[in-house]
Every structure is written in C-alpha cells, then in structure tokens.
Design an enzyme around this catalytic site. Sequence first.
Site, PDB file in Angstrom:
ATOM      1  N   HIS A 113     -22.380   9.058  -2.466  1.00 54.72           N
ATOM      2  CA  HIS A 113     -21.491   9.002  -1.306  1.00 54.72           C
ATOM      3  C   HIS A 113     -20.060   8.788  -1.784  1.00 54.72           C
ATOM      4  O   HIS A 113     -19.818   8.285  -2.883  1.00 54.72           O
ATOM      5  CB  HIS A 113     -21.900   7.868  -0.363  1.00 54.72           C
ATOM      6  CG  HIS A 113     -23.277   8.034   0.189  1.00 54.72           C
ATOM      7  ND1 HIS A 113     -23.586   8.991   1.129  1.00 54.72           N
ATOM      8  CD2 HIS A 113     -24.438   7.368  -0.072  1.00 54.72           C
ATOM      9  CE1 HIS A 113     -24.881   8.915   1.419  1.00 54.72           C
ATOM     10  NE2 HIS A 113     -25.418   7.941   0.710  1.00 54.72           N
ATOM     11  N   HIS A 114     -19.115   9.164  -0.947  1.00 54.00           N
ATOM     12  CA  HIS A 114     -17.702   8.962  -1.286  1.00 54.00           C
ATOM     13  C   HIS A 114     -17.277   7.565  -0.845  1.00 54.00           C
ATOM     14  O   HIS A 114     -17.655   7.113   0.229  1.00 54.00           O
ATOM     15  CB  HIS A 114     -16.838  10.021  -0.597  1.00 54.00           C
ATOM     16  CG  HIS A 114     -15.488  10.183  -1.207  1.00 54.00           C
ATOM     17  ND1 HIS A 114     -14.492   9.248  -1.067  1.00 54.00           N
ATOM     18  CD2 HIS A 114     -14.969  11.165  -1.983  1.00 54.00           C
ATOM     19  CE1 HIS A 114     -13.412   9.661  -1.711  1.00 54.00           C
ATOM     20  NE2 HIS A 114     -13.686  10.817  -2.281  1.00 54.00           N
ATOM     21  N   PRO A 115     -16.477   6.872  -1.664  1.00 50.47           N
ATOM     22  CA  PRO A 115     -16.085   5.506  -1.290  1.00 50.47           C
ATOM     23  C   PRO A 115     -15.204   5.421  -0.051  1.00 50.47           C
ATOM     24  O   PRO A 115     -15.135   4.373   0.585  1.00 50.47           O
ATOM     25  CB  PRO A 115     -15.326   5.006  -2.530  1.00 50.47           C
ATOM     26  CG  PRO A 115     -15.739   5.897  -3.637  1.00 50.47           C
ATOM     27  CD  PRO A 115     -16.023   7.221  -3.016  1.00 50.47           C
ATOM     28  N   ILE A 116     -14.504   6.522   0.274  1.00 55.79           N
ATOM     29  CA  ILE A 116     -13.567   6.427   1.398  1.00 55.79           C
ATOM     30  C   ILE A 116     -13.702   7.572   2.399  1.00 55.79           C
ATOM     31  O   ILE A 116     -12.827   7.766   3.244  1.00 55.79           O
ATOM     32  CB  ILE A 116     -12.102   6.352   0.905  1.00 55.79           C
ATOM     33  CG1 ILE A 116     -11.724   7.571   0.078  1.00 55.79           C
ATOM     34  CG2 ILE A 116     -11.868   5.069   0.118  1.00 55.79           C
ATOM     35  CD1 ILE A 116     -10.254   7.606  -0.322  1.00 55.79           C
TER      36      ILE A 116
END
Length: 389
Positions: A227-230
């Site tokens: 997943h992307h952190p932001i």
Amino acid sequence: MTQPLSGVRVVDLTRILSGPFCTALLGDMGADVVKIEPPGDGDPVRTNGAIIEGMSWYFAAFNRNKRSVSLDLRSEAGRETLARLLKKADVLVENFRPGVLAKMGFDEERLRQINPRLITASINGYGSTGPYVERPAFDFVIQAMSGFMSTNGTADGEPLRSGPPVTDLVAGLYCAFGIVSALQARNNTGRGQRVEASMMDGIISLFAYLASDHLATGVVPRRAGNHHPIAAPYGLFTASDGELAVAPSTEVILRRFLRVLGMEGVLEDPRFSSNALRMQNHAALDALINARMEGESRQAWMDRLNAAGVPCGLVQDVGEALSDPQVLHREMVVDVEHPGHGTVRMLGFPVKLSETPCRMRHPAPDHGAHTEEVLAEWCGEDRPRAGGP
C-alpha cells in the site's frame, strides 16, 4: 567516437561493488579507467557469483570498460608506481575505510603535491567525519541503520531489506555524479578537489516524502507493505489469474481507474469520499475493487487501464523482467564477447545520450592484463617497476 569523458584518466583502487559500479559508469561514458589490483587473486569479486568459462559474470558486469594493472601497494615500488600514475591521472577513486589511503602514504597534502588537478573520490559507509568513522560497513547494516529497512515489509511483519544492494549502488552512483561535477568545476578553477559519497548519506537522501512528512509532523513512517503511505487505493489487486500492480496516485487517475472498473460511484460512499478517509478505510475499498477485478484476467485489465492512462503492470520476476520486450528493446540486456571466456550477458546502459552514447569499448579485463601497456602509455620509456611479483 568521442564520448563525454573521453580523455579522462581514472585510477581505480576500488573493489567489490560500490566503487567498481562508480568507475564502470565513468568507463561507460568514455573514461580510461585503470583498475589497480593486488598480485594474486585481485578483486575478490573475480571469484564470486556464477563463474562460466573461467569468468565471474558478476565481476564482468561491474568491471567492463576498464584495464587491469597488477600492483603491490604494500611495497615501496608499488606505491612509487602508483604515484607516477597519479601524476598523469585526472581522477583517483577509492573505497577503503576512512584513513587507509593516508596510511598508505597518500594523504590529501601529498596528493595535492603529486597532482594539484587530481580529483580524489572516496566511497565509504558512514562518511569520513562523525562518530561512526571507524565502524565497518556493509549494505545490510546500512539498510538497517539508515531506517530504510524499517519502511519495507507489512505493518505486522518484520523490517525487510531490499533485494538489490541498494546502499552500495546509490553510493557508487552519487560518487560518479560528484566526480563529473568536480571535473566541470576544474574546468573553471584549474584545481582538483575531494569528492566523498557514503552509503548512509546516499540512502538517507532517497527517503523523499517519508522524510518530509516525518520532519513536518514528527510521526515515524510505518511499514505499509504494497500500500502507499499517503494515497489509497494503491497497490496489488487480484484479477482472475493473479495480481496486478495499480498506482492511481492522483484524484484524476483514481477517477479514471474507477471509471474503467465501473465503480466511480464508490466515491459517494462517506468512507471513501476523500483520500484521508480512503486511507483509514483502505481494506474495505480494496475488497470492493478486488471483487470487481476478479471477474477478468490481468491482461484484460492491464490493456484497458493502460489505455485509460492508469499506471499498472504485472508483477514479474527477474527472469521475466530481463526478457520483457520493452527491456530488450531498450538494450538493457547486452551480450559482450570476452576473449577466452565466451559471451557474457549483462545489463546495458541506463543513460541514453543521442550524440555521445555509452558504449562497450573493453570487456572486463583479466587480472593484470594491461600492466605493461598502461605503464608504457602513462609513464613512458622510464616507466617504473610494477611492484608485483
């Protein structure tokens, strides 16, 4: 063919990986790189990795476009020969621990005396100043110490290192960049200077938004897996025959993604109406997307998503990537003939220059193969003894 660094003479005292990667980049750009190796086995990488027909393909890949000179730098004769070579050199590259070159008799003052135009480049673990100067360094340790490893892996899993030795490679890349910058500065000043690149500094510089958000908020980045952190949704999604990597990193691209899936209305759900809310509820959103994508194949989704301008791709292993038609079209895998060792396959040139391209001028050399040739070219008729057995 004239190349960007044609005529630049490089004395290469490096071994293993970070330094040889740096000097290979310089050689690819046309520099005359002379690799100094000790008598005996030479660079330890000569005996590492897959060895076919007497050639380490690992060594071949990182020591192309170089000539090999055998010198015993523990002997007075060998050190004197090195000094003679440095008089004619433009660049010296070393990746000893800080202070080793000075103990050999080549501190900064002596190097300036030998050749005031010489650019001296050092690659090391933590830098030549600070409390960790004396510490030995290795890629795995630097990945751990830098915080890099803490960002890799799933939220409930252990920290993970990257597969490639990224801290070695980025240090070599930065050192090459620093050398080219110092050569340009010398055109203006007429003087050489010292260039330094450390594994720790290099990998820290790559933290991008992970660092900026932490410095702004004090919040330590957590492992996010794929997943992307932001940003959400973002990651691996499940089609009927496997997973597909999809990166809808902006609101515009996200709407394109959902439109292809026929799910644009999902943004009206209060749980998913903003990126902040989607980050909080990404598991629920991912489940809805997977339920839709499971109805068709990866290739079908990839064709439609790419056509719509949504970045996506298959999860390929190294073998699949190195035989990918795009990679082959870009000549990122090349075959190099090594006399006496057959054909060696290796990675190609990642930087493409239209007028002065990188090219393969020399395959990786046999140990000491160019000792007499280089001494004759650089030192002339009164060339010194090689200093080896």
